[in-house]
Design a protein around this motif. Structure first.
Motif, PDB file in Angstrom:
ATOM      1  N   THR A   9       0.880  -1.162   0.000  1.00 51.08           N
ATOM      2  CA  THR A   9       0.000   0.000   0.000  1.00 51.08           C
ATOM      3  C   THR A   9       0.921   1.217   0.000  1.00 51.08           C
ATOM      4  O   THR A   9       2.118   1.108   0.309  1.00 51.08           O
ATOM      5  N   VAL A  10       0.378   2.360  -0.312  1.00 52.36           N
ATOM      6  CA  VAL A  10       1.183   3.582  -0.268  1.00 52.36           C
ATOM      7  C   VAL A  10       1.712   3.789   1.151  1.00 52.36           C
ATOM      8  O   VAL A  10       2.884   4.118   1.347  1.00 52.36           O
ATOM      9  N   ALA A  11       0.878   3.546   2.157  1.00 50.23           N
ATOM     10  CA  ALA A  11       1.298   3.737   3.551  1.00 50.23           C
ATOM     11  C   ALA A  11       2.433   2.778   3.918  1.00 50.23           C
ATOM     12  O   ALA A  11       3.390   3.178   4.598  1.00 50.23           O
ATOM     13  N   GLU A  12       2.350   1.521   3.495  1.00 50.66           N
ATOM     14  CA  GLU A  12       3.417   0.549   3.792  1.00 50.66           C
ATOM     15  C   GLU A  12       4.730   0.965   3.149  1.00 50.66           C
ATOM     16  O   GLU A  12       5.791   0.910   3.775  1.00 50.66           O
ATOM     17  N   PHE A  86       8.199  -0.092  -5.689  1.00 51.14           N
ATOM     18  CA  PHE A  86       7.368  -0.883  -4.790  1.00 51.14           C
ATOM     19  C   PHE A  86       6.143  -1.326  -5.591  1.00 51.14           C
ATOM     20  O   PHE A  86       5.344  -0.474  -5.994  1.00 51.14           O
ATOM     21  N   PRO A  87       5.963  -2.615  -5.848  1.00 53.82           N
ATOM     22  CA  PRO A  87       4.761  -3.065  -6.558  1.00 53.82           C
ATOM     23  C   PRO A  87       3.504  -2.686  -5.774  1.00 53.82           C
ATOM     24  O   PRO A  87       3.459  -2.820  -4.542  1.00 53.82           O
ATOM     25  N   SER A  94      -2.237  -2.081 -11.991  1.00 49.99           N
ATOM     26  CA  SER A  94      -0.904  -2.436 -11.500  1.00 49.99           C
ATOM     27  C   SER A  94       0.041  -1.267 -11.727  1.00 49.99           C
ATOM     28  O   SER A  94       0.178  -0.762 -12.844  1.00 49.99           O
ATOM     29  N   VAL A  95       0.681  -0.834 -10.639  1.00 48.66           N
ATOM     30  CA  VAL A  95       1.610   0.295 -10.695  1.00 48.66           C
ATOM     31  C   VAL A  95       2.865  -0.037  -9.914  1.00 48.66           C
ATOM     32  O   VAL A  95       2.936  -1.036  -9.205  1.00 48.66           O
ATOM     33  N   ARG A  96       3.826   0.846 -10.033  1.00 42.62           N
ATOM     34  CA  ARG A  96       5.030   0.806  -9.211  1.00 42.62           C
ATOM     35  C   ARG A  96       5.152   2.169  -8.542  1.00 42.62           C
ATOM     36  O   ARG A  96       5.148   3.208  -9.225  1.00 42.62           O
ATOM     37  N   LEU A  97       5.203   2.148  -7.207  1.00 44.74           N
ATOM     38  CA  LEU A  97       5.498   3.359  -6.446  1.00 44.74           C
ATOM     39  C   LEU A  97       7.001   3.510  -6.528  1.00 44.74           C
ATOM     40  O   LEU A  97       7.736   2.587  -6.177  1.00 44.74           O
ATOM     41  N   GLU A 105      10.930  11.857  -0.038  1.00 50.11           N
ATOM     42  CA  GLU A 105       9.750  11.071   0.317  1.00 50.11           C
ATOM     43  C   GLU A 105       9.312  10.246  -0.881  1.00 50.11           C
ATOM     44  O   GLU A 105       9.827  10.419  -1.983  1.00 50.11           O
ATOM     45  N   LEU A 106       8.369   9.362  -0.644  1.00 51.38           N
ATOM     46  CA  LEU A 106       7.789   8.576  -1.729  1.00 51.38           C
ATOM     47  C   LEU A 106       6.637   9.385  -2.306  1.00 51.38           C
ATOM     48  O   LEU A 106       5.594   9.537  -1.662  1.00 51.38           O
TER      49      LEU A 106
END
Length: 123
Positions: A9-12, A86-87, A94-97, A105-106
């Protein structure tokens, strides 16, 4: 859990950024040291940084640092500049952060099928 299939997740992913930044800083330092050492050995035949044993030891330490990322399920895309993905899934796609060396920051993502060229800011 097979880390090759981990989805964040974005938070993880954001929670891991302090560790990512610290480890990336070490990788950048090791990358520069190794580049200088190998160039000196190739051009001059010697280096104040050491010789072939130090090259091998540096490569092994670099591999260990990279293994931390892959062990977390983070994809290492590039060493210079250092780039990780980050998958994840956003809006059913389906994206990659993505985090790039120097980012504080991310804050970016891209569709998995587009890669870095499709990089967009996270909302």
């Amino acid at each position: 859990m097979d880390t090759t299939e981990r989805e964040f997740t974005v938070a993880e992913a954001r929670a891991l950024i302090p560790q990512v930044r610290a480890r990336a800083a070490e990788i950048v330092r090791m990358r520069a040291d190794l580049a200088e050492l190998t160039l000196d050995l190739r051009v001059r035949g010697s280096s104040e940084r050491g010789g072939i044993p130090e090259v091998k030891a540096s490569e092994a330490r670099l591999d260990e640092e990279i293994a931390w990322f892959t062990g977390q399920g983070i994809e290492v895309k590039s060493l210079a500049p250092f780039l990780v993905d980050f998958p994840a899934t956003l809006d059913g796609r389906s994206v990659r952060l993505c985090w790039l060396e120097g980012d504080t920051e991310l804050a970016w993502y891209h569709r998995t099928d587009l890669g870095f060229a499709g990089r967009r800011p996270l909302a």
